[in-house]
Design a protein around this motif. Structure first.
Motif, PDB file in Angstrom:
ATOM      1  N   HIS A 390      -0.943  -1.903   3.403  1.00  0.00           N
ATOM      2  CA  HIS A 390       0.282  -2.509   2.870  1.00  0.00           C
ATOM      3  C   HIS A 390       0.003  -3.470   1.718  1.00  0.00           C
ATOM      4  O   HIS A 390       0.909  -3.820   0.961  1.00  0.00           O
ATOM      5  CB  HIS A 390       1.041  -3.237   3.982  1.00  0.00           C
ATOM      6  N   THR A 393      -0.244  -1.682  -2.594  1.00  0.00           N
ATOM      7  CA  THR A 393       0.965  -0.906  -2.903  1.00  0.00           C
ATOM      8  C   THR A 393       0.740   0.072  -4.047  1.00  0.00           C
ATOM      9  O   THR A 393       1.135   1.233  -3.979  1.00  0.00           O
ATOM     10  CB  THR A 393       2.121  -1.868  -3.260  1.00  0.00           C
ATOM     11  N   SER A 394       0.090  -0.395  -5.108  1.00  0.00           N
ATOM     12  CA  SER A 394      -0.090   0.451  -6.307  1.00  0.00           C
ATOM     13  C   SER A 394      -1.056   1.607  -6.048  1.00  0.00           C
ATOM     14  O   SER A 394      -1.050   2.597  -6.782  1.00  0.00           O
ATOM     15  CB  SER A 394      -0.591  -0.392  -7.477  1.00  0.00           C
ATOM     16  N   MET A 396      -1.198   3.359  -3.163  1.00  0.00           N
ATOM     17  CA  MET A 396      -0.668   4.274  -2.161  1.00  0.00           C
ATOM     18  C   MET A 396      -0.472   5.715  -2.674  1.00  0.00           C
ATOM     19  O   MET A 396      -0.753   6.668  -1.939  1.00  0.00           O
ATOM     20  CB  MET A 396       0.643   3.726  -1.588  1.00  0.00           C
ATOM     21  N   PRO A 397       0.011   5.927  -3.915  1.00  0.00           N
ATOM     22  CA  PRO A 397       0.106   7.322  -4.399  1.00  0.00           C
ATOM     23  C   PRO A 397      -1.257   8.020  -4.409  1.00  0.00           C
ATOM     24  O   PRO A 397      -1.347   9.224  -4.133  1.00  0.00           O
ATOM     25  CB  PRO A 397       0.658   7.164  -5.822  1.00  0.00           C
ATOM     26  N   GLU A 400      -2.083   9.100  -0.900  1.00  0.00           N
ATOM     27  CA  GLU A 400      -1.339  10.315  -0.561  1.00  0.00           C
ATOM     28  C   GLU A 400      -2.070  11.562  -1.065  1.00  0.00           C
ATOM     29  O   GLU A 400      -2.195  12.568  -0.342  1.00  0.00           O
ATOM     30  CB  GLU A 400       0.065  10.243  -1.171  1.00  0.00           C
ATOM     31  N   SER A 423      -2.068  -0.579   8.718  1.00  0.00           N
ATOM     32  CA  SER A 423      -1.033  -1.107   7.813  1.00  0.00           C
ATOM     33  C   SER A 423       0.058  -1.812   8.614  1.00  0.00           C
ATOM     34  O   SER A 423       0.410  -1.373   9.707  1.00  0.00           O
ATOM     35  CB  SER A 423      -0.413   0.024   6.987  1.00  0.00           C
ATOM     36  N   SER A 426       5.629  -0.925   6.161  1.00  0.00           N
ATOM     37  CA  SER A 426       5.836  -1.040   4.712  1.00  0.00           C
ATOM     38  C   SER A 426       6.584   0.179   4.197  1.00  0.00           C
ATOM     39  O   SER A 426       6.254   1.315   4.544  1.00  0.00           O
ATOM     40  CB  SER A 426       4.487  -1.161   4.002  1.00  0.00           C
ATOM     41  N   LYS A 427       7.568  -0.061   3.343  1.00  0.00           N
ATOM     42  CA  LYS A 427       8.335   1.040   2.754  1.00  0.00           C
ATOM     43  C   LYS A 427       7.537   1.784   1.695  1.00  0.00           C
ATOM     44  O   LYS A 427       7.921   2.879   1.271  1.00  0.00           O
ATOM     45  CB  LYS A 427       9.629   0.506   2.140  1.00  0.00           C
ATOM     46  N   THR A 428       6.425   1.181   1.235  1.00  0.00           N
ATOM     47  CA  THR A 428       5.624   1.825   0.180  1.00  0.00           C
ATOM     48  C   THR A 428       4.551   2.750   0.748  1.00  0.00           C
ATOM     49  O   THR A 428       3.881   3.453  -0.004  1.00  0.00           O
ATOM     50  CB  THR A 428       4.947   0.754  -0.693  1.00  0.00           C
ATOM     51  N   PRO A 430       2.913   5.967   2.052  1.00  0.00           N
ATOM     52  CA  PRO A 430       3.316   7.355   1.734  1.00  0.00           C
ATOM     53  C   PRO A 430       3.959   8.075   2.924  1.00  0.00           C
ATOM     54  O   PRO A 430       3.349   8.177   3.996  1.00  0.00           O
ATOM     55  CB  PRO A 430       1.998   8.026   1.338  1.00  0.00           C
TER      56      PRO A 430
END
Length: 935
Positions: A390, A393-394, A396-397, A400, A423, A426-428, A430
């Motif tokens: 969490h 955030t940056s 996370m892509p 994935e 984690s 968290s909405k971020t 994946p």
């Protein structure tokens, strides 16, 4: 759709249980498709020959022969199609016998899919669910008797999917999940009707109380009586409940309602109760003892599905590991105070993988390192744990894509490779990783004993024996641990515990331990004041933003950091159970902590036994509120009407009942009078401002209700704001679209309160200042009280900032007992007390009776005075009186937005009241005054 998924799962079940049927059906489908295609081709060929034929059709011999052949072929094909259709019917009849299993699977999936609305981490894909469902078919016990096999399949699938999903849910959400499964099954089977379900969640929203000649008995509150009338009116199966409860068996019903655990007691015997189910008992608890509903829901699920659905399985990392593979990540969902690293290291040690487990904590610059570790471990079969996803955030892509690549044929992922992720919610994070990963929640144990055990497990022998004042060090270390546990566990009582939920954590405790050890070692005498100030005001108080919460924090600390704690006879609670034990070893301390109760009584926190009722009611409302929030909009209301019809009717009734705007044209001759200097009276200015606020609210209500009715009828677009308002009206909630005042009342009660406020303002406007002011009726009561002080300052030519209020509680219970207004200040009525009761005979604040949550407060005289609070306290002490400065809030939630004054917008002022106890007693109880209740 549920039906579509049901058909898909039915095919899976039949394919595994009766492969012959499914293959025969597949062949039939292909055969029938081919026959139909052949028929079509013949028709097309005949039509083409006819259209291209020249001359007399009867002379065209090839056409005649073609028509004869087509007729013969068509007849044969039609016979085959008819035979196939008959065969298909037989196959479908055989397949339909397995539908009960597919139906259960479909119900379970849609419950699981709804979990994502509760927490962003609760994501499960259809493919993951289908895989679980197929595992159930393969692994469940076999039987040659079809009925037995179907029952085994249905029960096994329900329990297996529940356990798999449950391990990825937080403790607070597990009972909600099991309750949703249980009620979804029963609602599908028509065992719970729509009106019954609607009442449990919405308390009869959209209905009107039943007409009755019965009067409310003294043992029943107005809220309970109204709820009983709504139950009679909105739930057909409960018609007659009023006559039953208030009939010949009334004394038995009273005894049941006043029981400590009515959920465990049978309902009073009678013809009416013989017809009732367990769910009907839940509805009666909703009416009379809502706080006990959280326990009854567990019993209900346990009876209908089995105890395994309420006694949740303990976390087993080995079981999760067995279900995983090299392409499926294992995700630890964290909560505050939880760290699964130690558990993972122990498991790696068991699997002889301790040296091959690579751990990296994500954060700034850690992304490339984590990526390299994953790629290396993929190739050599190591394990990798990426902590605190969490915080990255940056990145996370990229995570994935990494997880997606694991399953790629070109990735070369070794079978022994495992990826662990940790984690916080968290909405971020994946969604694809969540949907197909194996999730485990990790939470610290709850309760004071678990908190203390956890604290002393981190204390080392060196630390325990590391002070020059061992006796004081051990006593005060124990006291500090108790203080830390108390301030953390007090949060469970909501606003009664803390106005704001502070995240006190281990770093606060560690810092305070260091401070304690330093003060003890460096000072000859224990510096109590310095120790209390640094621990309370700085280490813990640094997190506290509300002044009244800081007062509470220091009151709690005063029970632990006191000279008396050095005495072996001193205990932290009246019962004597909780204390700093006599001098001993660290192991002695740990053994003592194990003897403490697993669940603590409110006395540990200095609170009344009613605090448990507050806690239980909160838990019940959380469960029902969460279930309500995930209900689809299109669900009917159970009153024979659609949701659209119910909301349209509510909106129509509200529009018809709206009052006319407040206008100065209605003003009486003395309402807006001016003083000798030509200035408008301060309270007239307050009235003018309040009128403007109420008129703005009225205008907003009228326009949005009109627009909503048009949108329901399709005359205008249903905007997201109107859609939300639709849900609010449907669920008996105040629309967030309206610029309203602070209130926690459900919509029906709120609307009555709104009209009462309007009437109060209109009466003031038309007849002038009332003899006593209804303080809850103000949009902005702080402005009204400032107006009172300003008027006094102008009258006596005193600076307004030199004025404060003094208070006197009168004998009159409400404004009807007031003959005339006071010369100075104002009379105020309509207030309530929480966690305390005003005693008219003792003329002071006293403890409430068991179950007495709120109590009305008599009229109070608010008198402007030049005396400061310290001067008032000194005066009371001189007279031998005790005083409690009770905070007055607009609503029971107490917390609000921090205003420019440094106080919460929910806070009005403190009212000094006479008391039988010391001030700290009431501070710990959470005693306060409220301007309105929640219903």
């Amino acid at each position: 759709t549920m039906q579509g998924l049901e058909d898909q799962l039915l095919a899976d079940v039949v394919r595994k249980e009766r492969l012959d049927l499914e293959e025969q059906k597949d062949r039939l489908v292909v055969s029938m498709a081919n026959d139909n295609k052949q028929l079509k081709d013949l028709e097309d060929k005949v039509l083409k020959l006819i259209s291209t034929s020249e001359g007399n059709l009867l002379d065209n011999e090839s056409l005649i022969n073609m028509l004869n052949n087509s007729k013969l072929t068509s007849g044969m094909i039609k016979a085959r199609v008819k035979e196939a259709e008959e065969t298909e019917k037989e196959i479908n009849i055989a397949r339909e016998r397995y539908r009960v299993v597919a139906t259960r699977g479909s119900i379970l999936y849609f419950v699981v899919a709804d979990l994502a609305n509760m927490d962003p981490m609760y994501q499960y894909s259809l493919s993951y669910f289908t895989k679980l469902f197929n595992v159930c078919i393969d692994n469940s016990e076999k039987s040659d008797v079809l009925e037995e096999r179907l029952e085994i399949l249905t029960n096994f699938a329900t329990e297996f999917i529940f356990n798999n999903v449950c391990r990825g849910l937080f403790e607070k959400d597990k009972i909600i999940f099991s309750f949703l499964i249980c009620t979804s099954i029963l609602r599908h089977g028509k065992e719970i009707s729509a009106p019954e379900w609607n009442f449990l969640l919405r308390a009869g929203a959209g209905g009107h109380p039943a007409e009755t000649s019965k009067t409310r008995p003294g043992w029943m509150s107005p809220h309970q009586f109204k709820a009983l009338l709504l139950l009679e009116a909105t739930v057909p199966t409960m018609q007659g409940c009023i006559d039953e409860v208030l009939g010949p068996n009334e004394s038995d019903w009273r005894q049941w309602v006043e029981s400590e655990q009515p959920e465990n007691d049978p309902l009073p015997e009678g013809e009416f109760t013989e017809m009732l189910t367990f769910f009907h008992k839940l509805l009666l608890l909703k009416v009379f003892k809502e706080e006990r509903l959280v326990f009854a829901l567990r019993d209900f699920v346990g009876e209908k599905l089995g105890r395994q659905f309420v006694d949740f399985p303990p976390l087993s990392l080995s079981e999760v590991f067995d279900d995983s593979n090299s392409t499926t990540p294992i995700i630890f969902i964290l909560s505050t105070g939880a760290d699964p690293t130690a558990m993972l290291l122990r498991f790696a040690q068991e699997k002889e993988y301790r040296d091959r487990l690579k751990i990296v904590s994500l954060g700034q610059g850690q992304g490339p390192i984590a990526e390299r570790l994953v790629h290396e471990a993929q190739q050599n079969g190591d394990w990798v744990c990426l902590q605190n996803c969490h915080l990255a955030t940056s990145w996370m892509p990229k995570l994935e894509k990494l997880v997606e690549h694991l399953a790629s044929p070109t990735a070369g992922t070794q079978d022994d490779f495992r990826l662990f992720l940790t984690s916080m919610p968290s909405k971020t994070f994946p969604v694809p990783v969540l949907q197909n990963g194996l999730k485990i929640t990790n939470e610290p144990p709850k309760g004071l004993r678990a908190n203390l055990v956890r604290t002393f497990n981190t204390v080392t022998e060196e630390q325990w024996n590391g002070s020059s004042k061992p006796q004081a060090w051990h006593k005060l270390l124990c006291a500090l641990a108790f203080f830390h546990g108390t301030v953390q566990e007090r949060r469970k009582f909501g606003p009664l515990g803390w106005n704001i939920r502070y995240e006190f954590n281990t770093s606060d405790l560690e810092c305070s331990i260091s401070t304690l050890q330093m003060f003890l070692d460096e000072q000859k005498e224990i510096p109590w004041e310095a120790l209390t100030y640094v621990t309370g005001e700085i280490n813990y108080g640094g997190r506290v933003t509300d002044d009244l919460d800081r007062r509470c924090l220091m009151s709690i600390l005063s029970r632990y950091y006191t000279r008396s704690v050095l005495d072996d006879a001193y205990s932290f609670t009246p019962s004597g159970i909780y204390r700093a034990p006599v001098e001993g070893t660290l192991e002695d301390m740990r053994e003592y902590l194990k003897t403490l109760p697993s669940s603590e009584a409110p006395e540990v926190f200095g609170m009344h036994e009613n605090a448990n009722i507050v806690f239980q009611l909160q838990e019940t409302q959380k469960v029902l509120g969460t279930v309500l929030d995930i209900q689809p909009r299109l669900s009917g209301g159970g009153l024979g009407k659609t949701a659209d019809e119910i909301v349209d009717e509510i909106a129509s009734e509200m529009l018809d009942a709206l009052p006319s705007p407040l206008s100065k044209d209605e003003a009486g001759p003395n309402t807006f009078r001016k003083g000798p200097t030509g200035q408008t009276h301060s309270l007239s200015t307050v009235l003018d401002q309040e009128m403007e606020r109420f008129n703005n609210l009225l205008s907003s209500m009228r326009s949005t209700l009109t627009d909503l009715r048009k949108a329901i009828k399709g005359l205008v677009v249903m905007s997201p704001e109107l859609e939300k308002m639709f849900g609010n009206l449907r669920n008996n909630q105040q629309p967030t679209l309206w610029p309203t005042y602070a209130s926690l009342k459900p919509l029906a009660s709120w609307f009555k309160d709104f009209k009462k406020r309007f009437d109060f303002m209109r009466q003031w406007l038309q007849t002038g200042e009332p003899k006593s002011f209804w303080l809850p009726g103000f949009f902005f009561p702080q402005g009204f009280l400032t107006g009172v002080l300003q008027h006094h300052a102008r009258t006596y030519q005193i600076p307004i900032d030199a004025l404060n209020f003094k208070f006197e509680v009168l004998e009159a219970d409400d404004d009807s007992g007031i003959i005339e207004a006071p010369k100075d200040g104002v009379y105020v009525h309509g207030l309530y007390s929480e966690a305390g009761v005003w005693s008219a005979s003792r003329r002071s604040l006293v403890q409430p009776a068991p179950g007495e949550m709120y109590s009305g407060v008599p009229v109070i005289h608010f008198m402007p005075s030049l005396q400061t609070l310290d001067e008032v306290k000194a005066e009371w002490e001189k007279e031998g009186k005790k005083m409690y400065s009770a905070p007055l809030y607009k609503t029971s939630v107490r917390a609000g937005v921090l205003s420019t004054t440094g106080q919460s917008t929910n806070f009005i002022l403190c009212v000094e009241l006479p008391s039988q106890e010391e001030s700290d007693f009431w501070v710990l109880q959470g005693t306060a005054l409220l301007s309105q209740l929640n219903d």
